[in-house]
Scaffold this motif. Structure first.
Motif, PDB file in Angstrom:
ATOM      1  N   MET A 119       0.807  -1.222   0.000  1.00  0.00           N
ATOM      2  CA  MET A 119       0.000   0.000   0.000  1.00  0.00           C
ATOM      3  C   MET A 119       0.844   1.278   0.000  1.00  0.00           C
ATOM      4  O   MET A 119       0.301   2.371  -0.094  1.00  0.00           O
ATOM      5  N   LEU A 120       2.161   1.145   0.107  1.00  0.00           N
ATOM      6  CA  LEU A 120       3.025   2.318   0.154  1.00  0.00           C
ATOM      7  C   LEU A 120       3.234   2.896  -1.239  1.00  0.00           C
ATOM      8  O   LEU A 120       3.267   2.166  -2.227  1.00  0.00           O
ATOM      9  N   SER A 121       3.402   4.203  -1.299  1.00  0.00           N
ATOM     10  CA  SER A 121       3.713   4.855  -2.566  1.00  0.00           C
ATOM     11  C   SER A 121       5.158   4.532  -2.963  1.00  0.00           C
ATOM     12  O   SER A 121       5.940   4.007  -2.164  1.00  0.00           O
ATOM     13  N   THR A 122       5.527   4.888  -4.181  1.00  0.00           N
ATOM     14  CA  THR A 122       6.896   4.672  -4.643  1.00  0.00           C
ATOM     15  C   THR A 122       7.894   5.385  -3.743  1.00  0.00           C
ATOM     16  O   THR A 122       8.903   4.807  -3.338  1.00  0.00           O
ATOM     17  N   GLY A 123       7.612   6.622  -3.411  1.00  0.00           N
ATOM     18  CA  GLY A 123       8.508   7.383  -2.542  1.00  0.00           C
ATOM     19  C   GLY A 123       8.605   6.786  -1.150  1.00  0.00           C
ATOM     20  O   GLY A 123       9.687   6.755  -0.552  1.00  0.00           O
ATOM     21  N   GLN A 124       7.481   6.301  -0.617  1.00  0.00           N
ATOM     22  CA  GLN A 124       7.507   5.667   0.703  1.00  0.00           C
ATOM     23  C   GLN A 124       8.315   4.373   0.672  1.00  0.00           C
ATOM     24  O   GLN A 124       9.040   4.065   1.612  1.00  0.00           O
ATOM     25  N   ARG A 125       8.216   3.627  -0.417  1.00  0.00           N
ATOM     26  CA  ARG A 125       9.020   2.400  -0.540  1.00  0.00           C
ATOM     27  C   ARG A 125      10.507   2.729  -0.612  1.00  0.00           C
ATOM     28  O   ARG A 125      11.331   2.005  -0.053  1.00  0.00           O
ATOM     29  N   GLY A 149      10.741   8.968  -6.949  1.00  0.00           N
ATOM     30  CA  GLY A 149       9.415   8.975  -6.344  1.00  0.00           C
ATOM     31  C   GLY A 149       9.324   9.772  -5.056  1.00  0.00           C
ATOM     32  O   GLY A 149       8.245   9.889  -4.487  1.00  0.00           O
ATOM     33  N   ASP A 151       9.228  13.073  -2.654  1.00  0.00           N
ATOM     34  CA  ASP A 151       8.927  14.501  -2.707  1.00  0.00           C
ATOM     35  C   ASP A 151      10.090  15.276  -2.073  1.00  0.00           C
ATOM     36  O   ASP A 151      11.068  14.688  -1.609  1.00  0.00           O
TER      37      ASP A 151
END
Length: 194
Positions: A119-125, A149, A151
């Motif tokens: 469920m994590l975004s690319t940036g969170q991964r 990814g 910010d």
């Protein structure tokens, strides 16, 4: 200066394509080197050679300390909550849970510890992959496009983590298409080697 990583007259061939040859570099404590250049110039291949995931076609690679690697895959079990996925690697890397806690705080991921990795975004991964790197305590960081990814706030956390790593005597080999604002960063234009 203490050498952590040394590549001597290294050549890399992928398929039938010579990416580079006679490449030599040394990373000492607190050094950071940015590999830049166009797609296909060999940045990721050089990171993989440094990690021992590829064998050089010629030359030698010498690692004098442990490494931590980020590449295109976060290598986290997508079905597990983030903290459990990170704890798996902490056990493999023989790292205690406190190191994971500190790294999660450093990368701003503590609030997401129960969220499944899928469920994590690319940036969170990418930030989660950095948690693994930070928690490992490895003196040599090999980071292949670590900010993809992310910010601006996440990139600032990444830059701060790199600064702390270097201040503690760690070294960094970074492949990135864009400048991250890391101070005192040596550069190697991989596109100029072809």
């Amino acid at each position: 200066m203490t050498q952590l990583l040394r590549l001597d007259s290294v050549a890399c061939i992928r398929g039938d394509w010579l990416l580079f040859e006679n490449l030599s570099l040394t990373l000492n404590r607190s050094d950071a080197l940015w590999l830049r250049g166009p797609n296909g110039a060999g940045k990721s291949s050089l990171i993989r050679l440094a990690a021992g995931l590829l064998r050089p076609a010629a030359g030698t690679v010498e690692r004098r300390e442990r490494i931590a690697l980020i590449d295109e895959a976060a290598a986290l079990d997508a079905e597990l909550p983030l903290r459990r996925a990170l704890d798996f690697w902490a056990r493999v890397d023989t790292v205690d849970g406190h190191a994971v806690d500190r790294a999660m705080d450093e990368m701003g991921l503590a609030p997401l510890s129960e969220v499944p990795v899928a469920m994590l975004s690319t940036g969170q991964r990418k930030r989660a992959a950095m948690v693994r790197v930070i928690a490992s305590g490895a003196p040599i960081w090999l980071l292949d496009e670590p900010a993809n990814g992310m910010d601006d706030a996440a990139q600032a956390r990444l830059v701060a983590a790199v600064a702390r790593h270097r201040a503690n005597g760690g070294a960094l080999l970074l492949a990135s298409h864009f400048e991250l604002g890391i101070p005192d960063l040596a550069e190697l234009d991989m596109g100029a080697l072809a």
